[in-house]
Write an enzyme that holds these catalytic residues in place. Structure first.
Site, PDB file in Angstrom:
ATOM      1  N   ASP A  53      -0.445  -0.520   1.974  1.00  0.00           N
ATOM      2  CA  ASP A  53       0.131   0.436   2.924  1.00  0.00           C
ATOM      3  C   ASP A  53       1.642   0.588   2.713  1.00  0.00           C
ATOM      4  O   ASP A  53       2.314  -0.355   2.290  1.00  0.00           O
ATOM      5  CB  ASP A  53      -0.164  -0.032   4.353  1.00  0.00           C
ATOM      6  CG  ASP A  53      -0.041   1.093   5.367  1.00  0.00           C
ATOM      7  OD1 ASP A  53       0.033   2.268   4.951  1.00  0.00           O
ATOM      8  OD2 ASP A  53      -0.022   0.794   6.576  1.00  0.00           O
ATOM      9  N   LEU A 101     -12.387 -10.961 -14.003  1.00  0.00           N
ATOM     10  CA  LEU A 101     -11.928 -10.548 -12.670  1.00  0.00           C
ATOM     11  C   LEU A 101     -12.724  -9.318 -12.250  1.00  0.00           C
ATOM     12  O   LEU A 101     -12.900  -8.397 -13.043  1.00  0.00           O
ATOM     13  CB  LEU A 101     -10.431 -10.195 -12.732  1.00  0.00           C
ATOM     14  CG  LEU A 101      -9.830  -9.505 -11.503  1.00  0.00           C
ATOM     15  CD1 LEU A 101      -9.767 -10.466 -10.313  1.00  0.00           C
ATOM     16  CD2 LEU A 101      -8.421  -8.980 -11.815  1.00  0.00           C
ATOM     17  N   HIS A 156       2.654   7.416  -3.694  1.00  0.00           N
ATOM     18  CA  HIS A 156       1.333   6.988  -4.171  1.00  0.00           C
ATOM     19  C   HIS A 156       1.391   6.675  -5.666  1.00  0.00           C
ATOM     20  O   HIS A 156       0.757   5.729  -6.134  1.00  0.00           O
ATOM     21  CB  HIS A 156       0.286   8.060  -3.881  1.00  0.00           C
ATOM     22  CG  HIS A 156       0.121   8.350  -2.409  1.00  0.00           C
ATOM     23  ND1 HIS A 156      -0.018   7.352  -1.469  1.00  0.00           N
ATOM     24  CD2 HIS A 156       0.068   9.523  -1.713  1.00  0.00           C
ATOM     25  CE1 HIS A 156      -0.145   7.901  -0.266  1.00  0.00           C
ATOM     26  NE2 HIS A 156      -0.092   9.216  -0.378  1.00  0.00           N
TER      27      HIS A 156
HETATM   28  C1  IPE Z   1      -5.087   2.006   5.746  1.00  0.00           C
HETATM   29  O1  IPE Z   1      -3.835   2.603   5.786  1.00  0.00           O
HETATM   30  C2  IPE Z   1      -5.912   2.622   4.655  1.00  0.00           C
HETATM   31  C3  IPE Z   1      -5.477   2.337   3.300  1.00  0.00           C
HETATM   32  C4  IPE Z   1      -4.504   1.529   2.946  1.00  0.00           C
HETATM   33  C5  IPE Z   1      -6.217   3.015   2.278  1.00  0.00           C
HETATM   34  P1  IPE Z   1      -3.496   3.793   6.789  1.00  0.00           P
HETATM   35  O2  IPE Z   1      -2.060   4.098   6.576  1.00  0.00           O
HETATM   36  O3  IPE Z   1      -4.465   4.899   6.606  1.00  0.00           O
HETATM   37  O4  IPE Z   1      -3.760   3.114   8.196  1.00  0.00           O
HETATM   38  P2  IPE Z   1      -3.201   3.448   9.638  1.00  0.00           P
HETATM   39  O5  IPE Z   1      -3.466   4.899   9.910  1.00  0.00           O
HETATM   40  O6  IPE Z   1      -1.722   3.153   9.611  1.00  0.00           O
HETATM   41  O7  IPE Z   1      -3.922   2.514  10.543  1.00  0.00           O
HETATM   42  C1  IPE Z   2      -1.037   3.792   1.829  1.00  0.00           C
HETATM   43  O1  IPE Z   2       0.198   4.387   2.080  1.00  0.00           O
HETATM   44  C2  IPE Z   2      -1.900   4.634   0.923  1.00  0.00           C
HETATM   45  C3  IPE Z   2      -3.038   5.281   1.589  1.00  0.00           C
HETATM   46  C4  IPE Z   2      -3.401   5.097   2.820  1.00  0.00           C
HETATM   47  C5  IPE Z   2      -3.800   6.221   0.797  1.00  0.00           C
HETATM   48  P1  IPE Z   2       0.369   5.447   3.232  1.00  0.00           P
HETATM   49  O2  IPE Z   2       0.182   6.803   2.645  1.00  0.00           O
HETATM   50  O3  IPE Z   2      -0.470   5.131   4.398  1.00  0.00           O
HETATM   51  O4  IPE Z   2       1.920   5.219   3.572  1.00  0.00           O
HETATM   52  P2  IPE Z   2       2.608   5.215   5.010  1.00  0.00           P
HETATM   53  O5  IPE Z   2       1.832   4.284   5.880  1.00  0.00           O
HETATM   54  O6  IPE Z   2       2.551   6.629   5.508  1.00  0.00           O
HETATM   55  O7  IPE Z   2       3.991   4.746   4.745  1.00  0.00           O
HETATM   56 MG    MG Z   3      -0.178   4.002   6.075  1.00  0.00          MG
END
Ligand code: IPE
Ligand code: IPE
Ligand code: MG
Length: 232
Positions: A12, A123, A29
């Site tokens: 995240d 792995l 990303h």
């Molecule tokens: C969780 O992250 C999903 C992934 C890392 C793929 P999100 O950014 O979607 O989660 P919330 O919305 O903060 O809970």
């Molecule tokens: C995690 O990063 C990747 C996915 C959930 C696909 P985010 O896109 O949720 O990044 P933040 O949480 O907005 O910083």
């Molecule tokens: Mg996120």
């Protein structure tokens, strides 16, 4: 030092990483994909046997269409461009989630990586895409109901192992350690069944910044814990 057999990452913070640099979210990303390469290398170096990555949740489909499209394209490209190296290093790629949701090109790239790395066993790299813990459990419940209705199982015999054996990848052991980056402290529908006794680690670092030192620190934190599983 006790090394977890299975580490799962909730990757995240890509969006915040990009925003702090004045970049579009997709750049975050892309930088996150580099962190994935580092974490795979670190897992191999430490002899971790299973590495699960939460790449895209069932809830993530609610993001703007342009971001979803870019993420799906990135996922396919990332897997295709790394599959040779992964195979050389003994990494078996597996995917779990609602596969039928995926754009055809993404699904094809993932399926090709699974096929090409199927003989690898150093792995296992499990990628969760269009994954939801509740969806996974609901699908297992549906399979149980179908098996019971067809007379293949006796409903009074249903126990934990009957449910567990109908999850997406029943042969993968439960995670020993779950790491979430970016400072959020929640599971966000990740591996709800499998995390019953996982050790949880929440770190402030944003996923694209996660490096070898952060990985080593996570292992050290894990090694310092005492797991009791309800015993003494
Ligand atoms: C969780 O992250 C999903 C992934 C890392 C793929 P999100 O950014 O979607 O989660 P919330 O919305 O903060 O809970
Ligand atoms: C995690 O990063 C990747 C996915 C959930 C696909 P985010 O896109 O949720 O990044 P933040 O949480 O907005 O910083
Ligand atoms: Mg996120």
């Amino acid at each position: 030092m006790e090394i977890p057999r299975h580490i799962a990452f909730i990757m995240d913070g890509n969006g915040r990483w990009a925003r702090s640099r004045g970049l579009p979210r997709i750049k975050g990303h892309e930088a996150g994909a580099e962190a994935v390469r580092r974490v795979v290398a670190a897992a191999l170096r430490h002899g971790v046997r299973y590495l699960t990555l939460y790449a895209f949740s069932v809830e993530n489909w609610s993001r703007p269409q342009a971001e979803v499209k870019a993420l799906m394209r990135l996922l396919g490209r990332f897997v295709s461009s790394n599959v040779d190296e992964l195979r050389r290093k003994g990494v078996r790629v597996r995917v779990m989630g609602r596969r039928s949701d995926l754009p055809r090109a993404t699904d094809r790239a993932l399926a090709a990586a699974e096929l090409e790395t199927a003989p690898c066993s150093k792995l296992q790299l499990v990628i969760c895409v269009s994954y939801g813990g509740r969806t996974e459990i609901a699908e297992a419940a549906r399979r149980l109901a179908l098996d019971a209705a067809a007379g293949r199982i006796d409903p009074t015999s249903i126990d934990e192992s009957a449910v567990a054996s109908r999850l997406y990848l029943p042969d993968v052991p439960d995670p020993d350690l779950v790491v979430r980056t970016s400072g959020e402290r929640r599971l966000s529908n990740f591996l709800l069944w499998q995390c019953a006794y996982a050790e949880m680690l929440f770190v402030p670092v944003l996923w694209p910044d996660f490096d070898m030192a952060d990985f080593d620190a996570a292992l050290e934190d894990y090694a310092s814990r005492s797991r009791r599983f309800g015993g003494v």
